[in-house]
Design a protein around this motif. Structure first.
Motif, PDB file in Angstrom:
ATOM      1  N   ASP A  47       1.682  11.351 -18.731  1.00 33.84           N
ATOM      2  CA  ASP A  47       0.510  10.566 -19.128  1.00 33.84           C
ATOM      3  C   ASP A  47       0.620   9.102 -18.741  1.00 33.84           C
ATOM      4  N   GLN A  48       1.603   8.766 -17.888  1.00 32.63           N
ATOM      5  CA  GLN A  48       1.842   7.378 -17.517  1.00 32.63           C
ATOM      6  C   GLN A  48       1.478   7.116 -16.055  1.00 32.63           C
ATOM      7  N   TYR A  49       1.091   5.872 -15.780  1.00 30.74           N
ATOM      8  CA  TYR A  49       0.865   5.434 -14.405  1.00 30.74           C
ATOM      9  C   TYR A  49       2.211   5.165 -13.718  1.00 30.74           C
ATOM     10  N   PRO A  50       2.254   5.213 -12.393  1.00 29.03           N
ATOM     11  CA  PRO A  50       3.466   4.774 -11.684  1.00 29.03           C
ATOM     12  C   PRO A  50       3.675   3.280 -11.904  1.00 29.03           C
TER      13      PRO A  50
ATOM     14  N   ALA B  75       5.889  12.033  -9.358  1.00 25.83           N
ATOM     15  CA  ALA B  75       4.812  12.525 -10.218  1.00 25.83           C
ATOM     16  C   ALA B  75       5.194  13.835 -10.912  1.00 25.83           C
ATOM     17  N   THR B  76       4.457  14.155 -11.968  1.00 25.40           N
ATOM     18  CA  THR B  76       4.523  15.473 -12.591  1.00 25.40           C
ATOM     19  C   THR B  76       3.352  16.305 -12.068  1.00 25.40           C
ATOM     20  N   ASP B  77       3.212  17.515 -12.591  1.00 22.96           N
ATOM     21  CA  ASP B  77       2.084  18.356 -12.175  1.00 22.96           C
ATOM     22  C   ASP B  77       0.896  18.230 -13.129  1.00 22.96           C
ATOM     23  N   SER B  78       0.856  17.173 -13.944  1.00 24.91           N
ATOM     24  CA  SER B  78      -0.260  16.989 -14.874  1.00 24.91           C
ATOM     25  C   SER B  78      -1.550  16.725 -14.113  1.00 24.91           C
TER      26      SER B  78
ATOM     27  N   ILE C 210      -4.369  10.966  -9.339  1.00 26.53           N
ATOM     28  CA  ILE C 210      -3.953   9.687  -8.722  1.00 26.53           C
ATOM     29  C   ILE C 210      -2.733   9.912  -7.830  1.00 26.53           C
ATOM     30  N   SER C 211      -2.669  11.057  -7.194  1.00 29.78           N
ATOM     31  CA  SER C 211      -1.474  11.466  -6.442  1.00 29.78           C
ATOM     32  C   SER C 211      -1.110  10.496  -5.327  1.00 29.78           C
ATOM     33  N   THR C 212      -2.102   9.799  -4.754  1.00 32.11           N
ATOM     34  CA  THR C 212      -1.815   8.887  -3.642  1.00 32.11           C
ATOM     35  C   THR C 212      -1.047   7.642  -4.095  1.00 32.11           C
ATOM     36  N   GLU C 213      -0.939   7.435  -5.404  1.00 34.44           N
ATOM     37  CA  GLU C 213      -0.223   6.262  -5.912  1.00 34.44           C
ATOM     38  C   GLU C 213       1.263   6.553  -6.159  1.00 34.44           C
ATOM     39  N   PHE C 214       1.673   7.797  -5.900  1.00 40.33           N
ATOM     40  CA  PHE C 214       3.072   8.189  -6.097  1.00 40.33           C
ATOM     41  C   PHE C 214       3.789   8.319  -4.758  1.00 40.33           C
TER      42      PHE C 214
END
Length: 283
Positions: free
Chosen positions: A224-227, A239-242, A248-252
């Motif tokens: 539940d947290q941002y990078p 990232a997790t699979d949440s 927001i996968s592009t931010e990881f």
């Protein structure tokens, strides 16, 4: 003429052997040599000593291409100024990524900025300062500040050297299933590891860890947290699979599907001076 050529070539051969030799020793990384070690980044910081100098310092950071560290301490708060001068700045000065520090003061701070700069210089880290109110106009202050910034960069110009052992901090709230295998492979690749379980409530914890001196941080982000990123130490976010992280996968830097081998490869890239996503975005 022949002897002149020999004198020119020998140092180049020495440098090439020192930086790129593979057969005679374990693989390392090329880094920036500063007073307190070899870093994977070379950072020139500009910092307001108090909040009153923030606007000027922010503009200077952009014009001089330096890393701005904000300081919200009021000059009327001697405890806050003392914490910056006696705790934060000495730690920053001794971080292996720090090349130089420029301090900007208003002039009404309870601790004179020249005294703080002298203490930092005593640690071996190049440090300059400027007091805004010493000048009859902001234009004059700005011009001298830009000149001082350039002088600092010239004085603190980083050398290059090899990093024989990478220092990496691994952080998480919930222990990742791959941790044991990951630690084993990283240690096999000659990384020195610090493993830390994060508090779910302490939002400043990662900033404190960044100041402890690791070359980089590998962060397994809670679902539940941002990078997160820091201005001092690169952070590699996994990232997790949440549903939230997928959105927001592009931010990881790495997805939850990344293998241990892929994680180690990303760590090696960051140690090889490839910026993390947070670094690239400036977040």
């Amino acid at each position: 003429m022949g002897s002149a050529i020999i004198r020119t070539v020998k140092p180049l051969r020495f440098l090439t052997d020192r930086l790129f030799r593979r057969q005679s020793g374990p693989q390392g990384f090329i880094g920036f040599r500063h007073m307190h070690g070899v870093g994977i980044r070379s950072k020139y910081y500009v910092i307001p000593l108090s909040r009153g100098a923030s606007g000027f310092t922010r503009a200077l950071a952009q014009d001089a291409h330096m890393t701005l560290i904000e300081n919200k301490a009021e000059s009327s708060d001697p405890t806050a100024i003392a914490a910056v001068a006696e705790t934060f700045l000495p730690k920053l000065a001794q971080h292996r990524h720090t090349a130089g520090i420029l301090l900007i003061a208003v002039g009404d701070e309870p601790i004179p900025v020249q005294e703080i700069a002298t203490q930092i210089q005593g640690l071996g880290t190049p440090c300059e300062y400027l007091v805004i109110t010493d000048f009859p106009s902001m234009e004059m202050a700005t011009n001298l500040a830009l000149g001082t910034a350039q002088e600092l960069k010239t004085m603190a110009l980083s050398g290059i050297d090899r990093i024989e052992e990478g220092d990496l901090t691994i952080i998480y709230q919930e222990e990742p299933q791959c941790l044991t295998e990951l630690v084993s492979l990283l240690e096999k690749n000659r990384f020195v590891l610090r493993v830390h379980q994060m508090s779910p409530t302490d939002k400043r914890e990662i900033s404190s860890l960044a100041m402890e001196g690791s070359h980089a941080i590998l962060s397994f982000v809670s679902e539940d947290q941002y990078p997160s990123g820091t201005l001092v130490t690169p952070v590699i976010n996994v990232a997790t699979d949440s549903d939230f992280h997928q959105a927001i996968s592009t931010e990881f830097d790495l997805s939850h599907e990344s293998s241990v081998t892929e994680i180690v490869q990303k760590v090696q890239e960051v140690f090889g001076m490839v910026p993390t996503i947070c670094e690239a975005l400036g977040s």
